[in-house]
Design a protein around this motif. Structure first.
Motif, short mmCIF file in Angstrom:
data_model
loop_
_atom_site.label_atom_id
_atom_site.label_comp_id
_atom_site.label_asym_id
_atom_site.label_seq_id
_atom_site.Cartn_x
_atom_site.Cartn_y
_atom_site.Cartn_z
N LEU A 55 0.84 -1.21 0.00
CA LEU A 55 0.00 0.00 0.00
C LEU A 55 0.87 1.26 0.00
CD1 LEU A 55 -2.82 -0.90 2.58
CD2 LEU A 55 -2.91 -1.06 0.09
N GLY A 56 1.85 1.31 0.90
CA GLY A 56 2.71 2.49 0.99
C GLY A 56 3.46 2.75 -0.30
N GLY A 57 3.98 1.67 -0.92
CA GLY A 57 4.74 1.82 -2.16
C GLY A 57 3.89 2.31 -3.31
N GLU A 58 2.71 1.74 -3.45
CA GLU A 58 1.86 2.13 -4.59
C GLU A 58 1.20 3.50 -4.37
OE1 GLU A 58 1.96 0.87 -7.53
OE2 GLU A 58 3.33 -0.68 -6.84
N ILE A 59 0.96 3.87 -3.13
CA ILE A 59 0.47 5.24 -2.86
C ILE A 59 1.58 6.24 -3.20
CG2 ILE A 59 -0.15 6.87 -1.01
CD1 ILE A 59 -1.72 4.53 0.29
N ALA A 60 2.81 5.92 -2.80
CA ALA A 60 3.95 6.80 -3.13
C ALA A 60 4.09 6.95 -4.64
CB ALA A 60 5.23 6.23 -2.53
N ARG A 61 3.96 5.84 -5.37
CA ARG A 61 4.07 5.90 -6.82
C ARG A 61 2.93 6.74 -7.42
NH1 ARG A 61 6.93 2.00 -8.87
NH2 ARG A 61 6.06 0.37 -7.53
#
Length: 259
Positions: A55-61
């Motif tokens: 979740l954190g990675g794809e929100i950042a992206r």
């Protein structure tokens, strides 16, 4: 708007553990011939850390930050049988099945606030990101940022969304700000917080949030001790992220006051 797709790959070679982290992630090779940093479902925080990482990675992206490609990595039971180190052997044994990998950025160096450069907009976005996802682990001690090809890359979001370790109290977190932002490694560089918040609100729509949450494998949502169902857990993540976006102005003010 491009649909998010996470590739599935098979682990074909365990290369070596990365002993900097308590959860012993490892560099592995996949059947697509690329190297990845593999995060194990059998490590300390288990599948919940993988969910936070995803979740954190794809929100950042989604908000325009650089994040290594995330892939679902299948690990079979053959690796534990040939591993001589007992600790790693157990980790491999408990991690058979679907894990999470981050594309390995060869020759990347750890971000150093004293030696590395970062622009104010990128720093501001990362500060707000970590307020939104309640990431307690982006401090000067452990920046969880890499410099690769002269750009900043966001990694290691597994300590985010810590409310999910206790579902009976998760709703208590919906109205809370994030005072721990005062310890953020990039706070002093985050001079464009208001502008960054406007861009984040524009890019992180409810539809995009829903699409990111839909990526979580069903298997990762099943835990013996959880008191709510996988459907309710997905709904809780959605409610949480939307609640934080609704109070983004308060999070920005908190970060500005901390600066």
């Amino acid at each position: 708007m491009n649909k998010i797709e996470i590739r599935h790959v098979e682990v074909v070679q365990y290369i070596n553990p990365l002993r900097e982290g308590g959860s012993l992630p490892a560099i592995v090779k996949a059947d697509d011939d690329f190297l990845y940093v593999l995060k194990f479902r059998g490590a300390g925080q288990g599948k919940k850390a993988l969910i936070a990482e995803l979740l954190g990675g794809e929100i950042a992206r989604a908000i325009g930050l650089n994040v290594p490609e995330l892939v679902f990595m299948n690990l079979d039971d053959s690796f534990s049988k040939t591993e001589p180190d007992e600790e790693i052997q157990d980790l491999l044994k408990f991690s058979v099945g679907l894990n999470l990998g981050l594309h390995y950025l060869s020759s990347a160096i750890t971000f150093d606030p004293l030696a590395s450069k970062i622009d104010a907009m990128t720093a501001s976005k990362i500060v707000i990101l970590d307020s939104l996802i309640s990431n307690i682990d982006r401090t000067a001690k452990n920046t969880n940022l890499l410099v690769w090809n002269k750009e900043i890359w966001v990694i290691d979001n597994g300590a985010s969304f810590y409310f999910h370790h206790n579902w009976p109290t998760w709703e208590n977190h919906l109205t809370r700000t994030f005072p721990l932002i005062k310890d953020h490694v990039l706070l002093e560089f985050a001079e464009n917080l208001k502008e960054a918040s406007l861009e984040i609100k524009e890019k992180l729509t409810n539809l995009k949030t829903q699409e990111i949450i839909a990526l979580i494998p069903e298997d990762w949502l099943r835990h013996e001790n959880d008191t709510i169902s996988p459907i309710e857990i997905r709904a809780a993540y959605k409610t949480y992220i939307e609640a934080k976006l609704a109070m983004i102005d308060n999070l920005v003010k908190e970060a500005e006051d901390a600066r």
